[in-house]
Design an enzyme around this catalytic site. Structure first.
Site, short mmCIF file in Angstrom:
data_model
loop_
_atom_site.label_atom_id
_atom_site.label_comp_id
_atom_site.label_asym_id
_atom_site.label_seq_id
_atom_site.Cartn_x
_atom_site.Cartn_y
_atom_site.Cartn_z
N ASP A 1 2.50 1.01 -28.59
CA ASP A 1 3.29 1.22 -29.80
C ASP A 1 4.52 0.31 -29.80
O ASP A 1 4.93 -0.21 -28.76
CB ASP A 1 3.72 2.68 -29.93
CG ASP A 1 4.54 3.16 -28.74
OD1 ASP A 1 4.18 2.83 -27.59
OD2 ASP A 1 5.55 3.87 -28.93
N GLU B 1 5.21 5.65 -26.48
CA GLU B 1 6.26 5.45 -25.47
C GLU B 1 7.62 5.36 -26.13
O GLU B 1 8.63 5.82 -25.57
CB GLU B 1 5.98 4.18 -24.67
CG GLU B 1 6.92 3.95 -23.48
CD GLU B 1 8.19 3.16 -23.83
OE1 GLU B 1 9.10 3.11 -22.97
OE2 GLU B 1 8.27 2.62 -24.95
#
Length: 383
Positions: free
Chosen positions: A80, A142
């Site tokens: 991400d 994350e």
């Protein structure tokens, strides 16, 4: 299908949006990135396991493995990216742009690009000489909750001996880092007309008492705790945001402050939470149930490593850089729970992370690739 070129992999990873945000309206699935990586891993003979996370739909982890048994090296990263401000980018963040000897793109160093590096390195090594398992872990979310890493660390059959998390460190090994807590402190008073203060309880005034105690705690943390490896050797407490009330002629009925705390190794999240709860308890003795303490996300503990580990010593030898401590945090404390020696080391500068026009300096590609290849070879191949 054969493995695409390094630049083609880079381009395809950047072109697959995978933003994660605490604002769900901005968040996206990372499935496009996961599918790309899984297909490329299969080309290199890896067995792939894709797992959807619990919680918001469309978030996936990939665990790819080549080789049998436990041990070996896991190469880990998140798929991400943070959101972006379009007005501050001079290029399309989802199109890899080469200019001024730099590769621009959202995730170019934080940290989709790492996967192109490791896949290219593995493709150039002689598989017939592989003697230990190689694992590739690609996680979700994350940048927000670290839910992907937190799910992986509960994997009972995952037992690598070593793990490299490829966050941007300019290939300098990181052996320890601080944790991160974001906490809301909410004061609920009683609103009323400002002409009669005794008929209400002013939440801003109560928050003033909270703030005074937080500033005392901030100084106590600085005086009491210290780890010399860090540039900022003490735990930090930042008063980051405050809002409350709705009009000058009303007694404020609610006030909320958001704070950021960075625990050191050896100072647990639970200890810091207890300190905040003690502040709330003191004030609640005077104003029952007025103050509450709320985690804004799952707290991230500090990552505690050692400069004496074999992986750190190998990374220092291969990179030519001494291992360091950093103030930002990563998935390392969760991955470490698998029982593996863990370091953070990857291409690109942390100074570019979360910045407009994020880029990888192209002169760093070859030296970074060489270090990554050597780390994989030394951990998983016989000569």
């Amino acid at each position: 299908m054969s493995l695409p070129s390094f630049m083609s992999m880079y381009q395809q990873l950047i072109a697959a949006p995978s933003i994660s945000s605490m604002d769900e309206s901005l968040s996206m699935s990372n499935k496009g990135v996961i599918d790309l990586l899984a297909n490329w891993c299969k080309e290199l003979g890896f067995e792939c396991e894709i797992t959807e996370l619990s919680g918001p739909k469309g978030r996936f982890n990939l665990l790819a493995k080549r080789g049998k048994g436990d041990g070996g090296l896991m190469l880990a990263g998140h798929t991400d990216t943070v959101p972006f401000d379009d007005s501050r980018w001079s290029v399309d963040p989802f199109k890899l742009n080469e200019s001024d000897n730099k590769l621009y793109g959202l995730g170019s160093i934080d940290m989709k690009g790492f996967f192109a590096f490791i896949l290219q390195a593995i493709s150039e090594l002689d598989e017939s000489k592989q003697s230990q398992p190689i694992l590739i872990l690609a996680t979700a979310d994350e940048e927000t909750t670290m839910a992907g890493a937190q799910q992986v660390c509960k994997h009972s059959n995952l037992k690598p001996a070593r793990c490299i998390i490829g966050e941007p460190t300019d290939m300098t090994p990181v052996f320890t880092h601080k944790g991160h807590m974001s906490t809301a402190i909410r004061v609920v008073g009683r609103s009323g007309h400002s002409s009669d203060p005794e008929r209400g309880l002013n939440a801003i005034e109560v928050m003033h008492q909270v703030t005074s105690r937080l500033l005392v705690l901030k100084q106590e943390l600085k005086n009491k705790y210290s780890v010399e490896h860090f540039v900022i050797p003490y735990p930090t407490l930042n008063l980051g945001h405050i809002h409350g009330g709705d009009n000058a002629n009303r007694i404020c009925g609610c006030c909320e402050m958001h704070i950021d705390m960075r625990p050191l190794p050896g100072l647990s999240v639970q200890e810091l939470q207890a300190m905040l709860l003690n502040i709330a308890a003191d004030i609640n003795n005077q104003y029952p149930d007025a103050v509450s303490v709320i985690d804004m996300h799952e707290p991230i503990p500090a990552f505690t490593g050692s400069t004496d580990s074999a992986l750190v010593k190998l990374a220092e030898k291969v990179s030519g850089e001494r291992a360091v401590a950093v103030n930002y945090c990563t998935e390392a404390p969760f991955i470490q729970q698998l029982g593996c020696e863990t370091i953070v080391m990857g291409p690109g500068s942390i100074n570019q992370a979360h910045q407009p026009d994020e880029f990888l300096a192209m002169e760093k590609i070859k030296p970074s690739q060489k270090i990554i290849s050597e780390m994989i070879r030394a951990s998983c191949f016989h000569s």
